[in-house]
Design an enzyme around this catalytic site. Structure first.
Site, PDB file in Angstrom:
ATOM      1  N   LYS A   1       0.688 -85.338 -52.436  1.00 31.81           N
ATOM      2  CA  LYS A   1       1.739 -85.863 -53.312  1.00 31.81           C
ATOM      3  C   LYS A   1       2.377 -84.748 -54.154  1.00 31.81           C
ATOM      4  O   LYS A   1       3.567 -84.823 -54.475  1.00 31.81           O
ATOM      5  CB  LYS A   1       1.179 -86.979 -54.203  1.00 31.81           C
ATOM      6  CG  LYS A   1       0.752 -88.210 -53.410  1.00 31.81           C
ATOM      7  CD  LYS A   1       1.886 -88.745 -52.533  1.00 31.81           C
ATOM      8  CE  LYS A   1       1.544 -90.042 -51.842  1.00 31.81           C
ATOM      9  NZ  LYS A   1       2.660 -90.570 -51.021  1.00 31.81           N
TER      10      LYS A   1
ATOM     11  N   SER B   1       5.985 -90.812 -54.189  1.00 36.78           N
ATOM     12  CA  SER B   1       4.873 -89.915 -54.435  1.00 36.78           C
ATOM     13  C   SER B   1       3.795 -90.706 -55.177  1.00 36.78           C
ATOM     14  O   SER B   1       3.394 -91.785 -54.740  1.00 36.78           O
ATOM     15  CB  SER B   1       5.362 -88.700 -55.240  1.00 36.78           C
ATOM     16  OG  SER B   1       4.304 -87.850 -55.574  1.00 36.78           O
TER      17      SER B   1
ATOM     18  N   TYR C   1      -5.507 -86.017 -51.471  1.00 37.43           N
ATOM     19  CA  TYR C   1      -4.397 -86.960 -51.665  1.00 37.43           C
ATOM     20  C   TYR C   1      -3.414 -86.409 -52.692  1.00 37.43           C
ATOM     21  O   TYR C   1      -2.195 -86.436 -52.465  1.00 37.43           O
ATOM     22  CB  TYR C   1      -4.934 -88.316 -52.125  1.00 37.43           C
ATOM     23  CG  TYR C   1      -3.847 -89.286 -52.515  1.00 37.43           C
ATOM     24  CD1 TYR C   1      -3.050 -89.886 -51.539  1.00 37.43           C
ATOM     25  CD2 TYR C   1      -3.603 -89.597 -53.852  1.00 37.43           C
ATOM     26  CE1 TYR C   1      -2.042 -90.770 -51.896  1.00 37.43           C
ATOM     27  CE2 TYR C   1      -2.604 -90.475 -54.214  1.00 37.43           C
ATOM     28  CZ  TYR C   1      -1.828 -91.068 -53.225  1.00 37.43           C
ATOM     29  OH  TYR C   1      -0.822 -91.932 -53.577  1.00 37.43           O
TER      30      TYR C   1
END
Length: 282
Positions: free
Chosen positions: A155, A136, A151
């Site tokens: 994650k 992650s 983004y």
């Protein structure tokens, strides 16, 4: 006797994935490694029958993922550790990004990882043991990064998925870890790797400043990826594998700030927010 002798690593033609593969081979593990750019991977680490198996795999194609895992088991004789490392960063304020840009980041960073887990888990479950490391980011724990919202969302999804997956497969002897690196000196921030907004807007000054800061940081990140790879291997060999593995002093500092902020909000709103049950009948 070690059981984690066959590793499957995605996104292995560069960066942390490539360094991890090299370190695993140096320590005597058998490794299958995947990339969309197979010649680049084969040039970086030549194939070695029974020891190193480079494979072409497209994370967005579920059939390609299944074929890579089946080939790994058939040619290396098993599957013990899965490292979902493949992914890329997408920069841009939400308003600046197209639907296609958002969707592609999720397809690679989240749905591609799901494809790997769905097709690797039956092997691990059947043999009664296995390990999974989902790479992650500290941005999957704290989202205070202007311009990195999509983004970070991918994650955060990886983190939540890993926590639930770990609870689902624990009874089968499978352990799962979400790996949350800070800034490590790989090509992650390079112009070739980082997605940028197709239609940047001048109104987002904080995003432009973040972009400039990250451009300046590219190639100067404080973290040593070889040391990060060594910690991942150490965690795989530990008696108790962590569910959350933060990497880097910067990741620890950012995580501590997030925890402190959450604790502050919990305490500030506790009285009102916990008085929300139905009243007990007298």
């Amino acid at each position: 006797m070690k059981t984690n002798n066959v590793w499957f690593v995605t996104g292995a033609s560069q960066g942390l994935g490539l360094i991890l593969v090299r370190e695993l081979l140096a320590r005597g593990y058998a490794v299958a490694a995947t990339s969309r750019h197979l010649p680049e991977l084969q040039q970086a680490v030549p194939p070695e029958p029974g020891r190193f198996l480079p494979l072409h795999m497209d994370l967005r194609d579920e059939a390609s993922v299944q074929q890579a895992l089946d080939t790994t088991v058939r040619q290396l004789g098993g599957l013990d550790v899965v490292v979902n490392n493949a992914g890329y960063g997408q920069l841009g304020a939400l308003e600046e990004l197209s639907a296609a840009e958002v969707q592609r980041n999720f397809e690679v960073n989240v749905f591609g990882l799901v494809h790997v887990l769905r097709h690797a888990t039956p092997y691990l479950r059947a043999q009664g043991h296995g390990q999974v490391f989902n790479v992650s980011s500290v941005g999957g724990f704290t989202g205070d990064f202007p311009g990195w919202g999509v983004y970070c969302a991918t994650k955060f999804a990886v983190d939540g998925l890993t926590e639930s997956y770990a609870a689902e497969v624990r009874a089968f002897g499978i352990r799962a870890t979400t790996v949350k690196p800070g800034y490590f000196r790989t090509g992650f921030l390079s112009a070739e790797s980082l997605g940028r907004p197709s239609a940047p807007l001048g109104a987002y000054q904080a995003v432009r400043e973040s972009q400039a800061q990250h451009d300046a940081l590219s190639g100067q990140q404080p973290g040593d990826p070889a040391k990060a790879a060594a910690v991942i291997i150490e965690a795989s060999e530990a008696a108790e594998q962590p569910l959350h593995l933060f990497l880097g002093p910067d990741a620890y500092r950012m995580a501590a700030r997030k925890i402190e902020a959450v604790q502050h909000d919990l305490q500030q709103w506790e009285l009102a927010a916990t008085a929300t049950n139905f009243a007990l009948a007298e």
